[in-house]
Design a protein around this motif. Sequence first.
Motif, PDB file in Angstrom:
ATOM      1  N   ASN A  84      36.972  31.149  34.057  1.00 52.60           N
ATOM      2  CA  ASN A  84      37.823  29.840  35.711  1.00 52.60           C
ATOM      3  C   ASN A  84      38.596  30.936  36.270  1.00 52.60           C
ATOM      4  N   PRO A  85      38.062  31.423  37.427  1.00 55.82           N
ATOM      5  CA  PRO A  85      38.777  32.009  38.645  1.00 55.82           C
ATOM      6  C   PRO A  85      39.955  31.297  38.776  1.00 55.82           C
ATOM      7  N   THR A  86      40.327  30.081  38.297  1.00 56.14           N
ATOM      8  CA  THR A  86      42.021  29.931  38.440  1.00 56.14           C
ATOM      9  C   THR A  86      42.152  30.184  37.094  1.00 56.14           C
ATOM     10  N   ASP A  87      41.984  30.616  36.645  1.00 52.69           N
ATOM     11  CA  ASP A  87      42.875  31.230  35.143  1.00 52.69           C
ATOM     12  C   ASP A  87      43.741  32.326  35.225  1.00 52.69           C
ATOM     13  N   THR A  88      43.975  32.429  33.852  1.00 45.72           N
ATOM     14  CA  THR A  88      45.501  33.888  34.446  1.00 45.72           C
ATOM     15  C   THR A  88      45.103  34.881  33.367  1.00 45.72           C
ATOM     16  N   MET A  89      44.346  34.504  32.307  1.00 41.27           N
ATOM     17  CA  MET A  89      44.393  35.677  31.289  1.00 41.27           C
ATOM     18  C   MET A  89      43.046  36.027  31.612  1.00 41.27           C
ATOM     19  N   THR A  90      43.762  37.663  31.284  1.00 41.64           N
ATOM     20  CA  THR A  90      43.256  39.276  31.599  1.00 41.64           C
ATOM     21  C   THR A  90      42.100  39.118  30.706  1.00 41.64           C
ATOM     22  N   GLU A  91      40.716  39.501  31.215  1.00 45.83           N
ATOM     23  CA  GLU A  91      39.574  39.164  30.888  1.00 45.83           C
ATOM     24  C   GLU A  91      38.547  40.887  31.622  1.00 45.83           C
ATOM     25  N   VAL A  92      38.115  41.249  30.629  1.00 41.96           N
ATOM     26  CA  VAL A  92      37.495  42.608  30.479  1.00 41.96           C
ATOM     27  C   VAL A  92      36.376  42.166  31.112  1.00 41.96           C
ATOM     28  N   PHE A  93      35.387  42.847  32.217  1.00 42.12           N
ATOM     29  CA  PHE A  93      33.932  42.559  32.639  1.00 42.12           C
ATOM     30  C   PHE A  93      33.490  43.898  32.042  1.00 42.12           C
ATOM     31  N   ALA A  94      31.582  42.883  31.500  1.00 42.53           N
ATOM     32  CA  ALA A  94      31.437  44.236  31.043  1.00 42.53           C
ATOM     33  C   ALA A  94      30.215  44.391  32.739  1.00 42.53           C
ATOM     34  N   ASN A  95      29.050  46.109  32.763  1.00 41.76           N
ATOM     35  CA  ASN A  95      28.286  46.383  33.442  1.00 41.76           C
ATOM     36  C   ASN A  95      26.992  45.145  32.982  1.00 41.76           C
ATOM     37  N   TYR A  96      26.148  45.267  34.064  1.00 41.21           N
ATOM     38  CA  TYR A  96      24.480  44.723  33.855  1.00 41.21           C
ATOM     39  C   TYR A  96      23.880  45.127  33.372  1.00 41.21           C
ATOM     40  N   PRO A 113      45.697  41.317  45.602  1.00 38.13           N
ATOM     41  CA  PRO A 113      47.000  41.362  47.200  1.00 38.13           C
ATOM     42  C   PRO A 113      48.251  40.868  46.839  1.00 38.13           C
ATOM     43  N   SER A 114      47.756  39.967  46.618  1.00 41.05           N
ATOM     44  CA  SER A 114      49.087  39.346  47.155  1.00 41.05           C
ATOM     45  C   SER A 114      50.169  38.892  46.288  1.00 41.05           C
ATOM     46  N   ARG A 115      50.004  39.480  45.359  1.00 41.89           N
ATOM     47  CA  ARG A 115      51.037  40.181  44.272  1.00 41.89           C
ATOM     48  C   ARG A 115      51.184  41.375  43.673  1.00 41.89           C
ATOM     49  N   ARG A 116      51.225  41.984  43.909  1.00 46.28           N
ATOM     50  CA  ARG A 116      51.837  43.683  43.682  1.00 46.28           C
ATOM     51  C   ARG A 116      51.862  43.832  42.434  1.00 46.28           C
ATOM     52  N   GLY A 117      51.262  43.993  41.667  1.00 46.31           N
ATOM     53  CA  GLY A 117      51.323  44.790  40.241  1.00 46.31           C
ATOM     54  C   GLY A 117      50.569  44.028  39.291  1.00 46.31           C
ATOM     55  N   SER A 118      49.790  42.764  39.423  1.00 45.99           N
ATOM     56  CA  SER A 118      49.071  42.097  39.450  1.00 45.99           C
ATOM     57  C   SER A 118      47.898  42.863  38.605  1.00 45.99           C
ATOM     58  N   VAL A 119      47.277  41.752  37.217  1.00 42.86           N
ATOM     59  CA  VAL A 119      45.640  42.408  36.732  1.00 42.86           C
ATOM     60  C   VAL A 119      45.327  41.230  37.320  1.00 42.86           C
ATOM     61  N   LEU A 120      43.912  40.875  37.494  1.00 40.67           N
ATOM     62  CA  LEU A 120      42.643  39.464  37.571  1.00 40.67           C
ATOM     63  C   LEU A 120      42.538  39.543  36.901  1.00 40.67           C
ATOM     64  N   ALA A 121      41.192  40.968  36.345  1.00 44.58           N
ATOM     65  CA  ALA A 121      40.915  41.176  35.113  1.00 44.58           C
ATOM     66  C   ALA A 121      40.457  42.573  35.020  1.00 44.58           C
ATOM     67  N   ARG A 122      39.627  43.034  34.537  1.00 44.70           N
ATOM     68  CA  ARG A 122      39.635  44.621  33.944  1.00 44.70           C
ATOM     69  C   ARG A 122      38.501  45.038  34.257  1.00 44.70           C
ATOM     70  N   PHE A 123      37.592  46.012  34.403  1.00 45.94           N
ATOM     71  CA  PHE A 123      36.450  46.178  35.011  1.00 45.94           C
ATOM     72  C   PHE A 123      35.746  47.716  34.129  1.00 45.94           C
ATOM     73  N   GLN A 124      34.805  47.378  33.866  1.00 45.44           N
ATOM     74  CA  GLN A 124      33.921  49.014  33.808  1.00 45.44           C
ATOM     75  C   GLN A 124      34.315  50.051  34.779  1.00 45.44           C
ATOM     76  N   SER A 125      34.787  51.283  33.649  1.00 47.98           N
ATOM     77  CA  SER A 125      35.094  52.370  34.874  1.00 47.98           C
ATOM     78  C   SER A 125      33.656  52.865  34.417  1.00 47.98           C
ATOM     79  N   SER A 126      32.744  53.597  35.216  1.00 49.18           N
ATOM     80  CA  SER A 126      31.534  53.615  34.432  1.00 49.18           C
ATOM     81  C   SER A 126      31.353  55.497  34.821  1.00 49.18           C
ATOM     82  N   SER A 127      29.925  56.212  34.926  1.00 48.26           N
ATOM     83  CA  SER A 127      29.778  57.552  34.945  1.00 48.26           C
ATOM     84  C   SER A 127      28.705  57.569  34.991  1.00 48.26           C
ATOM     85  N   ALA A 128      28.617  59.194  35.494  1.00 46.96           N
ATOM     86  CA  ALA A 128      26.594  59.267  36.314  1.00 46.96           C
ATOM     87  C   ALA A 128      25.998  58.787  34.798  1.00 46.96           C
TER      88      ALA A 128
END
Length: 489
Positions: A2-14, A33-48
């Motif tokens: 839910n976009p209003t949750d504050t819990m940090t979730e890790v999202f996968a690629n599809y 960007p309205s809260r410096r240093g906040s983390v909305l969620a984490r995403f995959q840092s993919s490679s080649a």
Amino acid sequence: MNPTDTMTEVFANYVGNKKTTASSNATFDDEDPSRRGSVLARFQSSSAQDITQAVDVAHDAFLRWRRTSIDDRQQMGARFVQLVREKEQELAVIVAKENGKTLREARGEVQSAVQEGTHHVYQSSRFMGHTLPSGTRGYTGWVQYHPIGVVGIISPWNYPMNVMCRKTLPALLTGNTVVFKPATFTPWSAIFMTQLFEEAGFPAGVFNCITGLGSAVGNALVDDPRVRAISFTGSTAIGKKIQERVAKNLTRTQLELGGKNALIVMNDADLNAAVDAAMTAGFACAGQWCTSTSRVLLQKEIHDKFLDLLGTRCEKMVVGDPLDEKTNMGPVAGPDQFKSISKAIDQAKSEGSRLLTGGVATGELGERGYFIRPTVFADVSPDMTAFREEIFGPVLAITKFDTFDQALQLANDSIYALSSSIYTKDIDSAHKYIDGIEAGLAHVNVHSGLKLPALPFGGWKESGFGLPENSQTGLEFFVDRKAVYIKSN
Ligand code: NAD
């Protein structure tokens, strides 16, 4: 989530309608960007390697997808558009949170995606090639359209879900499969939309989404010879890099790039309407849209009056939390944007233009997030950086002119040529402007940001390359043409 949750979730690629993690196991943070240093969620840092796997899957899926009927593709496309419509509020909250535009602007973005998507779905059933008049020189012939294969789509952060739809739906409706790479500032809306493609019934492998850095993921997508076309929206600098890289495989490109759009205001203009246009096209989405107005050219007699009206309106603007319905302008999209816009403001001051209003937000607001107030520089001359370079923020550069010919010359004095606008009551000036302006979009008594899906959307000069999006060309980009000849008797 839910976009209003504050819990940090890790999202996968599809990939192939399955959630996958990056081969490196690394992730990156999506910041509000309205809260410096906040983390909305984490995403995959993919490679080649992750891109190669996604292209394998998309390539395999293409062999089946290209054989599906246009009716089936249309039904899935229509279901997808309907889902986007139903999820308007949920999507708007995600876009407002990760991009910083206000909720009202984010809802506008979703509505624009629905409007364009509906257009593409209808248009695709009328997109059938054409035939020669029968018996021409003893042959019957026709042009048959074929999907080109796997398509790489790379999008920017400023319209994260609308740009994605504008490119992806035409690609899928014409029978191609897609590997999509969203911008690193706005991966959340992309992953959310990816789930909607699955829910709409698109089969596994037809749409795939890989998040990660442009330098790693983007390059790998551009370099893969099985990717037959790249549709990219972003900066001119990266567009040029892509164009150099694709030369190796002769990959087709559609590049929608930067702009430095001019609004011309003539002495006879409806001044209030022209000020409205400068406010809307200059400051909506904190000036971070490709067709925003960034240069305002004012004819001598109305110059001072226009600046008075504009300055007063700017000072009344409420800058703050994008989720608050009373806010007129949110923060800029993130730290990189904040840094480059602040630098451009400092440079404009040091080069001698006059700061009428605005600048970087100070006090509690400035400490909280990446906020910049609506900023206006007067006395900007064509040799100044503020006149020449895309700032991509809430900054207007004002230049005075004397005659219509001077205005046109100033407007065209740019490497960019995306959008433009003139305010005048004189029909001759309007026609001279339409004829002479170097731009992919020309508006008369309408602000430079207006676009309708039935008309092509693309820039001239260094603002674009390849067939424009939307209209018929938005579909044409994604097909190969085959000329068929059959002897008539
Ligand atoms: P950007 O060029 O920095 O990035 C765009 C996308 O390209 C991102 O997904 C990024 O990760 C990716 N990328 C970065 N390096 C890459 C590489 N080497 N190979 C492949 N992909 C790579 O642009 P941005 O900052 O996200 O967006 C702002 C720019 O986009 C502005 O210049 C704006 O004018 C332009 N824009 C143009 C249009 C248009 O329709 N003409 C629309 C929106 C934005």
